[in-house]
Scaffold this motif. Structure first.
Motif, PDB file in Angstrom:
ATOM      1  N   VAL A 336       0.830  -1.208   0.000  1.00  0.00           N
ATOM      2  CA  VAL A 336       0.000   0.000   0.000  1.00  0.00           C
ATOM      3  C   VAL A 336       0.865   1.259   0.000  1.00  0.00           C
ATOM      4  N   THR A 337       1.805   1.333   0.947  1.00  0.00           N
ATOM      5  CA  THR A 337       2.711   2.485   0.998  1.00  0.00           C
ATOM      6  C   THR A 337       4.151   2.094   0.687  1.00  0.00           C
ATOM      7  N   GLY A 338       4.382   0.825   0.506  1.00  0.00           N
ATOM      8  CA  GLY A 338       5.722   0.335   0.222  1.00  0.00           C
ATOM      9  C   GLY A 338       5.732  -1.174   0.188  1.00  0.00           C
ATOM     10  N   VAL A 339       6.921  -1.740   0.310  1.00  0.00           N
ATOM     11  CA  VAL A 339       7.084  -3.193   0.297  1.00  0.00           C
ATOM     12  C   VAL A 339       7.910  -3.582   1.508  1.00  0.00           C
ATOM     13  N   ARG A 340       7.439  -4.575   2.255  1.00  0.00           N
ATOM     14  CA  ARG A 340       8.193  -5.075   3.399  1.00  0.00           C
ATOM     15  C   ARG A 340       8.909  -6.369   3.022  1.00  0.00           C
ATOM     16  N   VAL A 341      10.117  -6.528   3.557  1.00  0.00           N
ATOM     17  CA  VAL A 341      10.932  -7.710   3.289  1.00  0.00           C
ATOM     18  C   VAL A 341      11.506  -8.207   4.609  1.00  0.00           C
ATOM     19  N   ALA A 342      11.996  -9.421   4.599  1.00  0.00           N
ATOM     20  CA  ALA A 342      12.638  -9.965   5.793  1.00  0.00           C
ATOM     21  C   ALA A 342      14.000  -9.302   5.984  1.00  0.00           C
ATOM     22  N   ALA A 343      14.329  -8.969   7.240  1.00  0.00           N
ATOM     23  CA  ALA A 343      15.628  -8.371   7.527  1.00  0.00           C
ATOM     24  C   ALA A 343      16.748  -9.318   7.097  1.00  0.00           C
ATOM     25  N   GLY A 344      17.744  -8.781   6.421  1.00  0.00           N
ATOM     26  CA  GLY A 344      18.890  -9.571   6.008  1.00  0.00           C
ATOM     27  C   GLY A 344      18.693 -10.389   4.752  1.00  0.00           C
ATOM     28  N   ASP A 345      17.524 -10.316   4.129  1.00  0.00           N
ATOM     29  CA  ASP A 345      17.225 -11.117   2.937  1.00  0.00           C
ATOM     30  C   ASP A 345      17.687 -10.355   1.693  1.00  0.00           C
ATOM     31  N   VAL A 346      18.923 -10.611   1.275  1.00  0.00           N
ATOM     32  CA  VAL A 346      19.486  -9.899   0.132  1.00  0.00           C
ATOM     33  C   VAL A 346      18.653 -10.134  -1.122  1.00  0.00           C
ATOM     34  N   ASP A 347      18.286 -11.381  -1.376  1.00  0.00           N
ATOM     35  CA  ASP A 347      17.488 -11.690  -2.567  1.00  0.00           C
ATOM     36  C   ASP A 347      16.134 -10.992  -2.516  1.00  0.00           C
ATOM     37  N   GLY A 348      15.498 -11.002  -1.343  1.00  0.00           N
ATOM     38  CA  GLY A 348      14.202 -10.353  -1.206  1.00  0.00           C
ATOM     39  C   GLY A 348      14.286  -8.849  -1.424  1.00  0.00           C
ATOM     40  N   VAL A 349      15.343  -8.228  -0.910  1.00  0.00           N
ATOM     41  CA  VAL A 349      15.538  -6.799  -1.126  1.00  0.00           C
ATOM     42  C   VAL A 349      15.748  -6.520  -2.608  1.00  0.00           C
ATOM     43  N   GLY A 350      16.575  -7.337  -3.246  1.00  0.00           N
ATOM     44  CA  GLY A 350      16.823  -7.154  -4.671  1.00  0.00           C
ATOM     45  C   GLY A 350      15.551  -7.290  -5.503  1.00  0.00           C
ATOM     46  N   ARG A 351      14.727  -8.294  -5.188  1.00  0.00           N
ATOM     47  CA  ARG A 351      13.476  -8.485  -5.931  1.00  0.00           C
ATOM     48  C   ARG A 351      12.538  -7.301  -5.733  1.00  0.00           C
ATOM     49  N   ALA A 352      12.446  -6.822  -4.492  1.00  0.00           N
ATOM     50  CA  ALA A 352      11.547  -5.697  -4.213  1.00  0.00           C
ATOM     51  C   ALA A 352      11.989  -4.448  -4.971  1.00  0.00           C
TER      52      ALA A 352
END
Length: 409
Positions: A336-352
């Motif tokens: 809604v206002t952004g995207v949340r990811v798991a802390a330390g998840d490099v792949d998840g941050v990259g995908r977001a």
């Protein structure tokens, strides 16, 4: 009311972005100013760190910052401050005994509580505690790397049990406080705020090349737990983008800063050094323009008691990629206002990051929703809710006398 805010290491007058100055400095200064605008008299008590610091400085109308002579007149890391707190407390006791004493005392951070609670009990003053960061959470996330002194968690439990009220800055903190012994009836959730007159979607932005790469921004202290290392690693799978990192010492001193050197080493290891710029400290008045120039703010700390910077970005209409921790569970609404990811998840941050950069229409939708969400976090509203907690504890002398004489009915 006469309000005393105790903030032993976080001077609201300090330059932001260093390893010891961040969100709490902003919180205490903005809260004090907003309380004064409501008509309260506010004194902020913080530790003297330089021999030439004046005894008191006017921060805003109705708000004075008082520098307490406890320990050396030199910077001391917050994790080394505990032995200095008895002297800090003794100074407060002498000042308030001589009068006038505050109507309510609000300690920010656990060591501030160590200094203030015994004085409040001795003088019969209402005591409110805000932890800003809990030792139990920090220990859980950092493990052996946690630099907190031994006994912090036990001391925080005593403070949680001894306070007349505990103000949590996010809902995620409430369960931890209950486990620490704070009765749920004494816990109030009052978030941090954002300066909505400074952080707005309209206004000047830092220049950038119209045909240049996407701009990703990290704005925080450079210490490892803030997660900038994770973003640097994620840049290896995010093509066509530049990462700006704002924070730390002035740009001319970055070469000597160990945290900056660590980040530059990580950039080299991930072969992204040509797309990452360390800006050093950015003056607060320049932060809104920097935020407006970015396509995304990324804030993915290992833990974060609240997270003021994501809220400031939201107020500027910038979507946020945030780790699902602490206050960002409240402020950053996933999808809604952004995207949340798991802390330390490099792949998840990259995908977001890749997903948002590839979809400008989605970024605009998230940005518009972020502005609406941030409007609920004005410092005026935060101060009013905080003052309501104080009001539950403060009884004017006349009302007390009437009660004791049987005149109140």
């Amino acid at each position: 009311m006469r309000v005393a805010l105790i903030s032993e290491h976080a001077d609201p007058l300090a330059a932001l972005g260093t390893s010891e100055a961040g969100g709490q400095n902003v919180h205490v200064g903005a809260l004090g100013t907003a309380l004064a605008e409501l008509g309260h008299q506010v004194e902020v008590f913080t530790r003297r760190e330089r021999p030439d610091q004046p005894a008191a400085v006017r921060l805003a109308p109705g708000v004075d910052v008082v520098h307490v002579p406890a320990g050396p007149a030199a910077p001391v890391p917050r994790d080394d401050l505990l032995p200095l707190m008895p002297a800090f407390g003794a100074w407060l006791r002498d000042r308030w005994t001589a009068g006038p004493a505050p109507d309510v005392v609000h300690a920010h951070f656990w060591t501030s509580g160590v200094a203030a609670l015994p004085v409040c009990r001795r003088l019969g003053l209402p005591f409110v505690q805000t932890f800003h960061a809990l030792g139990s959470v920090k220990q859980r996330h950092l493990g052996p790397a946690d630099p907190s002194p031994p006994g912090r968690i036990a001391i925080e439990r005593k403070l949680a049990c001894g306070a007349d009220a505990v103000i949590a800055t996010c809902s995620d903190e409430v369960d931890e406080l209950v486990l620490a012994g704070a009765g749920s009836a004494r816990i109030r959730v009052v978030p941090c705020g954002v300066d909505l007159s400074l952080f707005t979607p309209d206004g000047p932005a830092w220049p950038r090349d119209p045909g240049g790469p996407h701009r990703i921004l990290c704005l925080s202290r450079l210490v490892e737990r803030k997660g900038i290392d994770t973003v640097v690693a994620a840049m290896s799978v995010v093509g066509g983008a530049q990462l700006l990192v704002a924070g730390g010492p002035p740009i001319g001193l970055l070469a000597a800063d160990p945290d900056a050197r660590r980040l530059l080493d990580r950039c080299a290891a991930w072969q992204v050094g040509d797309r990452v710029r360390l800006l050093g400290r950015v003056d607060r008045q320049d932060v809104p323009g920097l935020l407006r120039s970015a396509d995304l703010l990324v804030s993915v700390p290992a833990y974060e008691p609240f997270g003021i910077v994501p809220l400031e970005a939201m107020a500027c209409g910038i979507p946020v990629v945030a780790s699902a921790v602490g206050g960002m569970l409240d402020t950053v609404v996933d999808g809604v206002t952004g995207v949340r990811v798991a802390a330390g998840d490099v792949d998840g941050v990259g995908r977001a990051i890749r997903g948002l950069l590839a979809d400008p229409a989605r970024r605009r939708r998230l940005g518009h929703a972020a502005v609406r969400a941030a409007a609920r976090y004005s410092w005026q509203r935060v101060a009013a809710e905080t003052a309501a907690v104080y009001g539950e504890l403060h009884r004017p002398a006349g009302a007390l006398a009437a009660t004791e004489s049987g005149g109140a009915g």
